[in-house]
Structure formats: structure tokens, C-alpha cells
Design a protein around this motif. Sequence first.
Motif, PDB file in Angstrom:
ATOM      1  N   GLY A 157       0.777  -1.234   0.000  1.00  0.00           N
ATOM      2  CA  GLY A 157       0.000   0.000   0.000  1.00  0.00           C
ATOM      3  C   GLY A 157       0.807   1.283   0.000  1.00  0.00           C
ATOM      4  O   GLY A 157       0.247   2.356   0.223  1.00  0.00           O
ATOM      5  N   ILE A 158       2.128   1.206  -0.258  1.00  0.00           N
ATOM      6  CA  ILE A 158       2.910   2.444  -0.279  1.00  0.00           C
ATOM      7  C   ILE A 158       3.462   2.739  -1.675  1.00  0.00           C
ATOM      8  O   ILE A 158       4.308   3.601  -1.839  1.00  0.00           O
ATOM      9  CB  ILE A 158       4.053   2.436   0.755  1.00  0.00           C
ATOM     10  N   GLY A 159       2.987   2.002  -2.679  1.00  0.00           N
ATOM     11  CA  GLY A 159       3.435   2.235  -4.038  1.00  0.00           C
ATOM     12  C   GLY A 159       4.599   1.334  -4.413  1.00  0.00           C
ATOM     13  O   GLY A 159       4.939   0.390  -3.699  1.00  0.00           O
ATOM     14  N   GLU A 160       5.210   1.661  -5.553  1.00  0.00           N
ATOM     15  CA  GLU A 160       6.291   0.825  -6.079  1.00  0.00           C
ATOM     16  C   GLU A 160       7.614   1.049  -5.380  1.00  0.00           C
ATOM     17  O   GLU A 160       8.442   0.145  -5.324  1.00  0.00           O
ATOM     18  CB  GLU A 160       6.464   1.088  -7.573  1.00  0.00           C
ATOM     19  N   ASP A 161       7.867   2.232  -4.873  1.00  0.00           N
ATOM     20  CA  ASP A 161       9.153   2.529  -4.232  1.00  0.00           C
ATOM     21  C   ASP A 161       9.101   2.094  -2.776  1.00  0.00           C
ATOM     22  O   ASP A 161       8.551   2.781  -1.921  1.00  0.00           O
ATOM     23  CB  ASP A 161       9.475   4.019  -4.337  1.00  0.00           C
ATOM     24  N   VAL A 162       9.686   0.926  -2.518  1.00  0.00           N
ATOM     25  CA  VAL A 162       9.680   0.354  -1.165  1.00  0.00           C
ATOM     26  C   VAL A 162      11.068   0.374  -0.538  1.00  0.00           C
ATOM     27  O   VAL A 162      11.290  -0.223   0.508  1.00  0.00           O
ATOM     28  CB  VAL A 162       9.099  -1.076  -1.163  1.00  0.00           C
ATOM     29  N   THR A 184       3.868   1.327   6.932  1.00  0.00           N
ATOM     30  CA  THR A 184       2.542   0.995   6.424  1.00  0.00           C
ATOM     31  C   THR A 184       1.819   0.079   7.403  1.00  0.00           C
ATOM     32  O   THR A 184       2.440  -0.571   8.230  1.00  0.00           O
ATOM     33  CB  THR A 184       2.645   0.299   5.043  1.00  0.00           C
TER      34      THR A 184
END
Length: 96
Positions: free
Chosen positions: A11-16, A65
Motif C-alpha cells: 500500500g505504499i506504491g512501487e518505491d519500497v 505501512t
Amino acid sequence: MIIAFSVTPIGIGEDVADAVTDAIRVVRESGLPNETDAMFTRLEGEWDEVMAVVKGAVDAVRAHTGRVSMVLKADIREGVTDAMTAKVKEVERRLA
């Protein structure tokens, strides 16, 4: 025991990268033998100490997250140390 695990924030997008970096920092600061590649982190030690590190890594990602996915595979074998490198050395010896 040796474990291979992966912790992924959801749930935080592609940049982890920030969340994963925090998890790997927990692993490295543990002092246990470890290796990280693009897919998994491998860790070796006694059950309680390894699982404490996994929990710390998950908690580090959870700080980014509310939802986390984790994959964990374990090789639990009493009386064996340095298996993480010894297994690879044995395969390399046989390949030579």
C-alpha cells in the motif's frame, strides 16, 4: 537454523526502498550471519534469536505501512553451525 525471508510493505506504491532498507538494517545490526540479495535475506542462528530479528524486520517495515506481506522458509537442524556458507562451499567443491 537458516531462514530465507522477505518482508514487503503493502500500500505504499512501487518505491519500497526506505522500508526494505530499515528491515535490512535490523538484520545487519543483529550480528547474526546474514546475506541479502534482490529477493530474500538469509539469516543463521538459534530459533529465538533468528525469530526476534524477523519480528524486528517486520516491525521496521510496519512503521511505513499498516499492511505487510512476509515469506519465510526455514531449515531447522540442531547441532549445525555455519551451514549458510558450508552448503554453498560443498556444492562449489562438487562443481569444480
